[in-house]
Design a protein around this motif. Sequence first.
Motif, short mmCIF file in Angstrom:
data_model
loop_
_atom_site.label_atom_id
_atom_site.label_comp_id
_atom_site.label_asym_id
_atom_site.label_seq_id
_atom_site.Cartn_x
_atom_site.Cartn_y
_atom_site.Cartn_z
N LYS A 259 90.52 -0.11 -33.30
CA LYS A 259 91.70 -0.25 -34.17
C LYS A 259 91.34 -0.67 -35.59
CE LYS A 259 95.13 -1.21 -30.60
NZ LYS A 259 96.12 -2.19 -30.08
N GLU A 260 90.30 -1.56 -35.68
CA GLU A 260 89.94 -2.04 -37.03
C GLU A 260 89.42 -0.94 -37.91
OE1 GLU A 260 86.48 -3.14 -34.24
OE2 GLU A 260 88.69 -3.08 -34.19
N LEU A 261 88.93 0.16 -37.31
CA LEU A 261 88.41 1.27 -38.11
C LEU A 261 89.52 2.21 -38.55
CD1 LEU A 261 85.15 2.25 -36.19
CD2 LEU A 261 85.41 0.74 -38.14
N LYS A 262 90.68 2.07 -37.92
CA LYS A 262 91.80 2.97 -38.25
C LYS A 262 92.83 2.30 -39.13
CE LYS A 262 93.24 5.70 -34.91
NZ LYS A 262 93.76 6.16 -33.60
N ASN A 263 92.73 0.98 -39.31
CA ASN A 263 93.72 0.25 -40.13
C ASN A 263 93.32 0.26 -41.61
OD1 ASN A 263 95.21 -0.36 -37.88
ND2 ASN A 263 94.16 -2.30 -37.49
#
Length: 263
Positions: A259-263
Motif C-alpha cells: 500500500k505504501e508504494l501506491k499512496n
Amino acid sequence: MDTEKVVDYIVNWLKDYATNAKVKGFVIGISGGIDSAVTSTLCAKTGFPVMCVEMPIHQAENQVSRAYKHIDWLKENFKQVTVEQVNLTNVFDNLMAAFPPVENEEDRLLSLANTRARLRMTSLYYFAALHGYLVAGTGNKVEDFGVGFFTKYGDGGVDLSPIADLMKSEVYVLAKYLGVNSEIIEAAPTDGLWGDDKTDEDQIGASYDELEWAMNQAELGKTAADFNNREKEVFTIYAQRNSANKHKMEPIPVCKIPKELKN
C-alpha cells in the motif's frame, strides 16, 4: 460409494448452480471418452437444455464414431439435448501455418496439442455466450488435482466441474449406472490431442488405477522412498507430474503491491 445418491447429488448441484446463475442450460464438448459421456449425461438429467459439441481436429475415426453414438443415445433419452459439429481441422491448420516455422518440429508438438484444446474451449464459449449456457468441464479428480493432466485455458477453461471430485474408477462406476455405451466404457482413455490413438497411459507412463493409488499414498504422507520396483516408479511419475503442474491447480499468482508504494 452410494452411486444412486452420488448421481442425484451431482444432478441437484448442477440444477441449483444453473438456477442461481440464471442461465438457460449447459454446453459440453463430446470427445467419445468416458468423462465427457458421464458429464453430459449428468447435465441432461437436470432437465435443462444441453448442447453437445463435437469438435474434430484431425481426429481418429473411432473417437468421432463413439462421440456420435453417445450423442444419439442422449438425444433418444433426453429430448432437450441438441448437437453441433464444428470441424476445427482447417482452423487449426491455418493457425499453424500462420505461426513462424521452427527448426525441429518435435519442439512444438506439445504446443500444438494444447492449441487444439484451446480452440475447442473457444468454440464452447462461443456457443455458451450465444445461448446463455454454462460450459461444463469433464475433468476427474486424478486429472484435475493429481497429475494436472489437462490444458490450461483449454479443457481446463470451464464454468463448473461436475465430476472433479470423483476418481477415474468412480467415473466408471457412474458410467455403468447411467447406462453409458459399453464401447465408451471399454475404450482406452485418450485426450485426443495428437491426431492418433495415443492413450493417456502412453503419455503419462501409468494407468489411472496406478495414479489413484499414488494419489492416495501421497495424501497419507508417503514418499517414493517408501516403495520399491513398480510402485516406486508409479509414485515417482505421480509426484513429478503433480509438482510440475501445480501452476494449473492453484490460483493464478497476483503481484500484490504494498500500500505504501501506491499512496
